[in-house]
Design a protein around this motif. Sequence first.
Motif, PDB file in Angstrom:
ATOM      1  N   ALA A   7      13.908  -5.498  23.313  1.00 27.99           N
ATOM      2  CA  ALA A   7      14.226  -4.117  22.956  1.00 27.99           C
ATOM      3  C   ALA A   7      12.956  -3.282  22.960  1.00 27.99           C
ATOM      4  CB  ALA A   7      14.867  -4.064  21.573  1.00 27.99           C
ATOM      5  N   VAL A   8      13.095  -2.056  23.425  1.00 24.52           N
ATOM      6  CA  VAL A   8      12.042  -1.048  23.347  1.00 24.52           C
ATOM      7  C   VAL A   8      12.606   0.051  22.468  1.00 24.52           C
ATOM      8  CG1 VAL A   8      10.578   0.552  24.624  1.00 24.52           C
ATOM      9  CG2 VAL A   8      11.260  -1.639  25.678  1.00 24.52           C
ATOM     10  N   LEU A   9      11.975   0.253  21.335  1.00 28.34           N
ATOM     11  CA  LEU A   9      12.488   1.179  20.328  1.00 28.34           C
ATOM     12  C   LEU A   9      11.481   2.293  20.073  1.00 28.34           C
ATOM     13  CD1 LEU A   9      14.575   1.858  18.085  1.00 28.34           C
ATOM     14  CD2 LEU A   9      13.245   0.350  16.581  1.00 28.34           C
ATOM     15  N   GLU A  10      11.938   3.524  20.262  1.00 25.59           N
ATOM     16  CA  GLU A  10      11.120   4.698  19.952  1.00 25.59           C
ATOM     17  C   GLU A  10      11.670   5.317  18.673  1.00 25.59           C
ATOM     18  OE1 GLU A  10       9.991   9.092  21.766  1.00 25.59           O
ATOM     19  OE2 GLU A  10      11.673   7.972  22.598  1.00 25.59           O
ATOM     20  N   VAL A  11      10.784   5.538  17.709  1.00 31.99           N
ATOM     21  CA  VAL A  11      11.200   6.086  16.419  1.00 31.99           C
ATOM     22  C   VAL A  11      10.186   7.106  15.920  1.00 31.99           C
ATOM     23  CG1 VAL A  11      12.379   3.941  15.723  1.00 31.99           C
ATOM     24  CG2 VAL A  11      10.002   4.326  15.029  1.00 31.99           C
ATOM     25  N   ILE A  12      10.617   7.839  14.914  1.00 28.11           N
ATOM     26  CA  ILE A  12       9.690   8.540  14.030  1.00 28.11           C
ATOM     27  C   ILE A  12       9.708   7.711  12.749  1.00 28.11           C
ATOM     28  CG2 ILE A  12       9.190  10.635  12.723  1.00 28.11           C
ATOM     29  CD1 ILE A  12       8.926  10.995  15.755  1.00 28.11           C
ATOM     30  N   THR A  13       8.561   7.220  12.360  1.00 33.66           N
ATOM     31  CA  THR A  13       8.482   6.430  11.133  1.00 33.66           C
ATOM     32  C   THR A  13       8.076   7.371  10.001  1.00 33.66           C
ATOM     33  OG1 THR A  13       7.799   4.502  12.408  1.00 33.66           O
ATOM     34  CG2 THR A  13       7.541   4.388  10.026  1.00 33.66           C
ATOM     35  N   HIS A  14       8.906   7.407   8.981  1.00 38.24           N
ATOM     36  CA  HIS A  14       8.666   8.244   7.811  1.00 38.24           C
ATOM     37  C   HIS A  14       8.145   7.348   6.693  1.00 38.24           C
ATOM     38  CE1 HIS A  14      10.933  11.694   9.467  1.00 38.24           C
ATOM     39  NE2 HIS A  14      11.638  10.750  10.063  1.00 38.24           N
ATOM     40  N   TYR A  15       6.889   7.545   6.328  1.00 32.70           N
ATOM     41  CA  TYR A  15       6.285   6.791   5.238  1.00 32.70           C
ATOM     42  C   TYR A  15       6.235   7.662   3.998  1.00 32.70           C
ATOM     43  CZ  TYR A  15       4.643   3.395   8.667  1.00 32.70           C
ATOM     44  OH  TYR A  15       4.578   2.442   9.643  1.00 32.70           O
ATOM     45  N   THR A  16       6.381   7.034   2.855  1.00 38.21           N
ATOM     46  CA  THR A  16       6.154   7.689   1.573  1.00 38.21           C
ATOM     47  C   THR A  16       5.012   6.945   0.897  1.00 38.21           C
ATOM     48  OG1 THR A  16       8.494   8.238   1.391  1.00 38.21           O
ATOM     49  CG2 THR A  16       7.185   8.372  -0.628  1.00 38.21           C
ATOM     50  N   THR A  17       3.990   7.692   0.501  1.00 33.41           N
ATOM     51  CA  THR A  17       2.877   7.059  -0.195  1.00 33.41           C
ATOM     52  C   THR A  17       3.296   6.753  -1.633  1.00 33.41           C
ATOM     53  OG1 THR A  17       1.972   9.141  -0.996  1.00 33.41           O
ATOM     54  CG2 THR A  17       1.233   8.397   1.200  1.00 33.41           C
ATOM     55  N   LYS A  18       2.485   5.987  -2.320  1.00 37.67           N
ATOM     56  CA  LYS A  18       2.779   5.688  -3.720  1.00 37.67           C
ATOM     57  C   LYS A  18       2.707   6.948  -4.572  1.00 37.67           C
ATOM     58  CE  LYS A  18       2.070   0.831  -3.804  1.00 37.67           C
ATOM     59  NZ  LYS A  18       1.634  -0.306  -4.587  1.00 37.67           N
ATOM     60  N   GLY A  19       1.977   7.949  -4.091  1.00 38.73           N
ATOM     61  CA  GLY A  19       1.893   9.218  -4.790  1.00 38.73           C
ATOM     62  C   GLY A  19       3.034  10.168  -4.460  1.00 38.73           C
ATOM     63  N   GLY A  20       3.913   9.760  -3.529  1.00 39.46           N
ATOM     64  CA  GLY A  20       5.081  10.565  -3.200  1.00 39.46           C
ATOM     65  C   GLY A  20       4.945  11.456  -1.983  1.00 39.46           C
ATOM     66  N   LEU A  32       0.799  -1.221   0.000  1.00 43.13           N
ATOM     67  CA  LEU A  32       0.000   0.000   0.000  1.00 43.13           C
ATOM     68  C   LEU A  32       0.832   1.272   0.000  1.00 43.13           C
ATOM     69  CD1 LEU A  32      -2.617  -1.029   2.715  1.00 43.13           C
ATOM     70  CD2 LEU A  32      -2.883  -1.122   0.221  1.00 43.13           C
ATOM     71  N   ILE A  33       2.140   1.136   0.279  1.00 44.97           N
ATOM     72  CA  ILE A  33       2.982   2.321   0.441  1.00 44.97           C
ATOM     73  C   ILE A  33       4.125   2.310  -0.570  1.00 44.97           C
ATOM     74  CG2 ILE A  33       2.423   2.588   2.885  1.00 44.97           C
ATOM     75  CD1 ILE A  33       5.158   1.305   3.540  1.00 44.97           C
ATOM     76  N   GLY A  34       4.748   3.465  -0.725  1.00 42.37           N
ATOM     77  CA  GLY A  34       5.887   3.577  -1.627  1.00 42.37           C
ATOM     78  C   GLY A  34       7.216   3.307  -0.933  1.00 42.37           C
ATOM     79  N   GLY A  35       7.275   3.523   0.378  1.00 43.88           N
ATOM     80  CA  GLY A  35       8.507   3.297   1.122  1.00 43.88           C
ATOM     81  C   GLY A  35       8.352   3.723   2.561  1.00 43.88           C
ATOM     82  N   LEU A  36       9.392   3.436   3.353  1.00 44.65           N
ATOM     83  CA  LEU A  36       9.395   3.834   4.749  1.00 44.65           C
ATOM     84  C   LEU A  36      10.823   3.896   5.267  1.00 44.65           C
ATOM     85  CD1 LEU A  36       8.476   0.950   7.164  1.00 44.65           C
ATOM     86  CD2 LEU A  36       8.867   0.563   4.760  1.00 44.65           C
ATOM     87  N   ARG A  37      10.966   4.642   6.360  1.00 41.44           N
ATOM     88  CA  ARG A  37      12.271   4.803   6.999  1.00 41.44           C
ATOM     89  C   ARG A  37      12.038   5.081   8.476  1.00 41.44           C
ATOM     90  NH1 ARG A  37      15.078   9.333   8.403  1.00 41.44           N
ATOM     91  NH2 ARG A  37      13.670  10.703   7.264  1.00 41.44           N
TER      92      ARG A  37
END
Length: 133
Positions: free
Chosen positions: A74-87, A54-59
Amino acid sequence: MSEWIDAYYADVDGMRLQSYVDRHTEDAEVVFGNNPAAIGKAAIGEAIGGFWSLIGGLRHERRNLWFVDDGNTAVLEVITHYTTKGGTHVAMPCVSLLDRAPDGRVSSLRVHIDLAPLFAEITAESAATAAAG
């Protein structure tokens, strides 16, 4: 101690599904957001592969990482950066808990995230595409 987390999330961010699935035990459980638990490698591959389709990418941008249980949880706190297929870029906070089996593979992953902003953007892009077509 963080090497196993780094390798795990390199496969996630690279959207390398088979490598990601192989990092889990046969009976691993993955709970992603408010979705039902995916139990076992086949179910994990289906659930995560379906989401990735459903998505174009993530980081993942690491904010904090803590270890307990002699480094096997592990307990991991992140900011998840998603890119949609539309950019479009959508960033959101996330906390994940990962448990590791004695053989080093992940036996449990619990991802605490609200994906509503991402799905709102995906829906808006789909509506715009349908209206233009």
